[in-house]
Design a protein around this motif. Structure first.
Motif, PDB file in Angstrom:
ATOM      1  N   ALA A 120      38.672  35.477  34.560  1.00 21.65           N
ATOM      2  CA  ALA A 120      37.652  36.475  34.266  1.00 21.65           C
ATOM      3  C   ALA A 120      36.305  36.001  34.791  1.00 21.65           C
ATOM      4  O   ALA A 120      35.256  36.324  34.237  1.00 21.65           O
ATOM      5  CB  ALA A 120      37.584  36.738  32.762  1.00 21.65           C
ATOM      6  N   ASP A 121      36.343  35.197  35.872  1.00 18.35           N
ATOM      7  CA  ASP A 121      35.107  34.662  36.446  1.00 18.35           C
ATOM      8  C   ASP A 121      34.281  35.769  37.091  1.00 18.35           C
ATOM      9  O   ASP A 121      34.822  36.683  37.720  1.00 18.35           O
ATOM     10  CB  ASP A 121      35.420  33.589  37.487  1.00 18.35           C
ATOM     11  CG  ASP A 121      35.722  32.238  36.857  1.00 18.35           C
ATOM     12  OD1 ASP A 121      35.774  32.169  35.615  1.00 18.35           O
ATOM     13  OD2 ASP A 121      35.917  31.268  37.603  1.00 18.35           O
ATOM     14  N   ALA A 122      32.977  35.649  36.937  1.00 18.40           N
ATOM     15  CA  ALA A 122      32.045  36.584  37.560  1.00 18.40           C
ATOM     16  C   ALA A 122      31.817  36.199  39.012  1.00 18.40           C
ATOM     17  O   ALA A 122      32.001  35.047  39.400  1.00 18.40           O
ATOM     18  CB  ALA A 122      30.724  36.569  36.794  1.00 18.40           C
ATOM     19  N   PHE A 123      31.413  37.183  39.823  1.00 15.14           N
ATOM     20  CA  PHE A 123      31.039  36.894  41.199  1.00 15.14           C
ATOM     21  C   PHE A 123      30.009  37.910  41.682  1.00 15.14           C
ATOM     22  O   PHE A 123      29.887  39.006  41.129  1.00 15.14           O
ATOM     23  CB  PHE A 123      32.263  36.897  42.135  1.00 15.14           C
ATOM     24  CG  PHE A 123      32.945  38.235  42.277  1.00 15.14           C
ATOM     25  CD1 PHE A 123      32.462  39.202  43.158  1.00 15.14           C
ATOM     26  CD2 PHE A 123      34.068  38.531  41.530  1.00 15.14           C
ATOM     27  CE1 PHE A 123      33.085  40.429  43.285  1.00 15.14           C
ATOM     28  CE2 PHE A 123      34.707  39.759  41.648  1.00 15.14           C
ATOM     29  CZ  PHE A 123      34.209  40.721  42.534  1.00 15.14           C
ATOM     30  N   ILE A 124      29.257  37.507  42.695  1.00 14.92           N
ATOM     31  CA  ILE A 124      28.375  38.407  43.438  1.00 14.92           C
ATOM     32  C   ILE A 124      28.847  38.357  44.875  1.00 14.92           C
ATOM     33  O   ILE A 124      28.827  37.302  45.503  1.00 14.92           O
ATOM     34  CB  ILE A 124      26.898  38.009  43.313  1.00 14.92           C
ATOM     35  CG1 ILE A 124      26.439  38.142  41.851  1.00 14.92           C
ATOM     36  CG2 ILE A 124      26.031  38.873  44.223  1.00 14.92           C
ATOM     37  CD1 ILE A 124      25.010  37.687  41.597  1.00 14.92           C
ATOM     38  N   ASP A 125      29.311  39.476  45.375  1.00 17.72           N
ATOM     39  CA  ASP A 125      29.944  39.547  46.692  1.00 17.72           C
ATOM     40  C   ASP A 125      28.881  39.515  47.799  1.00 17.72           C
ATOM     41  O   ASP A 125      28.059  40.409  47.909  1.00 17.72           O
ATOM     42  CB  ASP A 125      30.762  40.835  46.773  1.00 17.72           C
ATOM     43  CG  ASP A 125      31.560  40.939  48.054  1.00 17.72           C
ATOM     44  OD1 ASP A 125      31.493  39.998  48.878  1.00 17.72           O
ATOM     45  OD2 ASP A 125      32.246  41.955  48.243  1.00 17.72           O
ATOM     46  N   ALA A 126      28.931  38.463  48.606  1.00 18.79           N
ATOM     47  CA  ALA A 126      28.015  38.349  49.741  1.00 18.79           C
ATOM     48  C   ALA A 126      28.760  38.490  51.067  1.00 18.79           C
ATOM     49  O   ALA A 126      28.192  38.236  52.126  1.00 18.79           O
ATOM     50  CB  ALA A 126      27.290  37.014  49.706  1.00 18.79           C
TER      51      ALA A 126
END
Length: 199
Positions: free
Chosen positions: A148-154
């Protein structure tokens, strides 16, 4: 106290390493937390210049990370915007000016009245910037099993669904195994038409 938007990398690391939901999904509830001194050094160069020691305890960091994880896990953009707006209101962060090192030109920054709100404010400002200035759909939570890790897609394509290549590969392997473990569908027998009998 002056704050700036936290870098995306530090924000995601904070959420994933101290957040209750990511740790539980990975079965790491009892695992030790990362080094606090490392976090303090990263924060000093990433929006929070002077984080008070009380804000860097396990319970305090977990509380901040859990609030931030809800933003990443929000079901839609409206909910995500409301959550970030709530964090900005909660920390009472306001625009401010400060003089540069040369003292001849002011630069834009942000201010919180209480140092204990600096960490959450810096993270909320980073999310505000991401949602308003970049693609808001690039904020999310990993689609992998037991993650359930968060991410910011770059990424250039902006189609990311996993927090890492590791989770992506696990999902691909699991899908491949499932496809190959299913028994093949038995083909239906075609009924043969009876041949007409000769008189």
């Amino acid at each position: 106290m002056l704050v700036e938007p936290m870098s995306a990398d530090v924000l995601v690391w904070l959420v994933n390493e101290w957040g209750s939901v990511p740790r539980a999904a990975a079965g790491e509830e009892q695992a030790p937390y990362p080094d606090i001194d490392l976090l303090a050094a990263l924060l000093a160069g990433s929006g929070v210049r002077d984080c008070p020691p009380a804000a860097l305890t396990g319970p305090a960091l977990r509380q901040v990370a859990d609030q931030l994880h809800r933003v990443f896990a929000a079901a839609d953009l409206g909910e995500r915007v409301a959550l970030v707006t709530g964090l900005l209101d909660q920390t009472a962060v306001t625009p401010a000016l400060e003089l540069t090192d040369t003292g001849d030109r002011p630069s834009a920054t942000w201010r919180v009245s209480s140092a204990r709100d600096a960490l959450l404010a810096a993270a909320a400002l980073a999310l505000r910037h991401q949602l308003a200035e970049h693609d808001p759909d690039r904020v999310g939570v990993c689609s992998g099993r037991r993650c359930a890790d968060a991410f910011i897609d770059a990424s250039p394509a902006g189609q990311r669904r996993f927090c890492s290549v590791t989770c992506q590969n696990r999902a691909r392997i699991a899908a491949w195994r499932q496809r190959h473990s299913e028994p093949p569908h038995p083909q239906k027998r075609q009924r043969q038409k009876p041949h007409p009998q000769k008189p």
